[in-house]
Design an enzyme around this catalytic site. Sequence first.
Site, short mmCIF file in Angstrom:
data_model
loop_
_atom_site.label_atom_id
_atom_site.label_comp_id
_atom_site.label_asym_id
_atom_site.label_seq_id
_atom_site.Cartn_x
_atom_site.Cartn_y
_atom_site.Cartn_z
N PRO A 1 71.67 23.91 11.68
CA PRO A 1 71.33 22.50 11.45
C PRO A 1 71.55 22.10 10.00
CG PRO A 1 69.51 23.68 12.52
CD PRO A 1 70.50 24.70 12.08
N GLU B 1 63.36 31.49 13.93
CA GLU B 1 63.18 30.42 12.93
C GLU B 1 64.26 30.45 11.87
OE1 GLU B 1 61.03 29.27 15.38
OE2 GLU B 1 60.18 31.20 14.80
N ARG C 1 91.21 23.47 22.49
CA ARG C 1 92.07 22.46 23.11
C ARG C 1 93.08 21.85 22.14
NH1 ARG C 1 91.02 17.87 23.34
NH2 ARG C 1 91.42 17.53 25.53
N ASP D 1 93.14 11.29 23.36
CA ASP D 1 91.70 11.44 23.50
C ASP D 1 90.91 10.63 22.47
OD1 ASP D 1 91.80 13.03 25.64
OD2 ASP D 1 91.24 14.88 24.62
C1 9WO Z 1 63.64 24.83 11.80
C2 9WO Z 1 62.29 24.89 11.80
C3 9WO Z 1 61.34 24.16 11.12
C4 9WO Z 1 60.02 24.45 11.32
C5 9WO Z 1 59.66 25.45 12.18
C6 9WO Z 1 60.62 26.17 12.85
C7 9WO Z 1 61.94 25.87 12.63
N1 9WO Z 1 63.01 26.40 13.16
C8 9WO Z 1 64.04 25.81 12.66
C9 9WO Z 1 65.40 26.13 12.91
O1 9WO Z 1 66.29 25.51 12.38
N2 9WO Z 1 65.62 27.14 13.75
C10 9WO Z 1 66.98 27.56 14.01
C11 9WO Z 1 67.25 27.61 15.48
C12 9WO Z 1 67.27 28.88 13.42
C13 9WO Z 1 68.71 29.21 13.60
C14 9WO Z 1 69.21 28.94 15.00
N3 9WO Z 1 68.68 27.74 15.53
C15 9WO Z 1 69.38 26.58 15.65
C16 9WO Z 1 70.71 26.32 15.41
N4 9WO Z 1 68.83 25.45 16.03
N5 9WO Z 1 69.74 24.48 15.99
C17 9WO Z 1 70.87 24.96 15.63
C18 9WO Z 1 72.03 24.13 15.49
C19 9WO Z 1 73.23 24.66 15.08
C20 9WO Z 1 74.34 23.81 14.93
N6 9WO Z 1 74.23 22.50 15.20
C21 9WO Z 1 73.06 21.98 15.60
C22 9WO Z 1 71.95 22.78 15.75
#
Ligand code: 9WO
Length: 234
Positions: free
Chosen positions: A97, A124, A162, A177
């Site tokens: 993220p 996390e 793709r 597209d």
């Molecule tokens: C943030 C956070 C804040 C407070 C308590 C727990 C928390 N967990 C997270 C967090 O970002 N967790 C991630 C879960 C850890 C790495 C893998 N995860 C993930 C990747 N969630 N979302 C993505 C992601 C990757 C690419 N694009 C969008 C979302």
Amino acid sequence: MDIHVLSLFPDMFSSPFDESIIKRAIDSNIVNIEIHNIRDYAKGRHREVDDYPFGGGGGMVMKPEPLFGALEAIKNEMSKSRTKDEMDRIRTILLSPQGIVLNQSICKNLITIEDLILVCGRYEGIDERVIEQLIDMELSIGDYVLSGGELPAMVLIDSIIRLLPGAVGHQDSIGDDSHVNGLLQFPQYTRPQIFRELEVPEVLLSGNHKAIEEWRYQQSIDRTKLKRPDLMKG
Ligand code: 9WO
């Protein structure tokens, strides 16, 4: 192109890669995808991949050793069939993220890389030393939190495969597209010509290819202005 994926849930990748365009691209050797289980690189009787965060707080953090072990083993194996220059061009991407948000122009740039290694985080997060030492780029697929990087890795793989020459049967359909010219796709219609008294736009039945092309281009512009004005700036 070679894509290596590191994940704690390798089974998640089987069904999406066994369908349609991705399957055909794999079968015709346009892309080679290898999924690695991070747990295979964890040491000790319990093969632990996570541990408590220093400083406290909830949840667990992915330990550095299995990820360093996995990435070193994969690169070591790759080095047997690659020159030093080719090794230097490998890019290791973390789906996160915190990454820059993926778009079509990033996808287009990524297909110029011969070897991609995608790292999927869980829990996390990942010990920061992995990110500092081994990750070249962090990519996000959008501003929301998921359970892990696996689904984003699949999205990234789909969006780049793709674009690889030969992956999509009808090459014209790539260029048409949504997003490819920075514009949204024009409206599409198929048979029947009249459905519940709803008619297909006349111009599409005209056989006038120039007029059709102009209509579609104008539709793309109009609906981009209306639905995604943010795409028109820049
Ligand atoms: C943030 C956070 C804040 C407070 C308590 C727990 C928390 N967990 C997270 C967090 O970002 N967790 C991630 C879960 C850890 C790495 C893998 N995860 C993930 C990747 N969630 N979302 C993505 C992601 C990757 C690419 N694009 C969008 C979302």
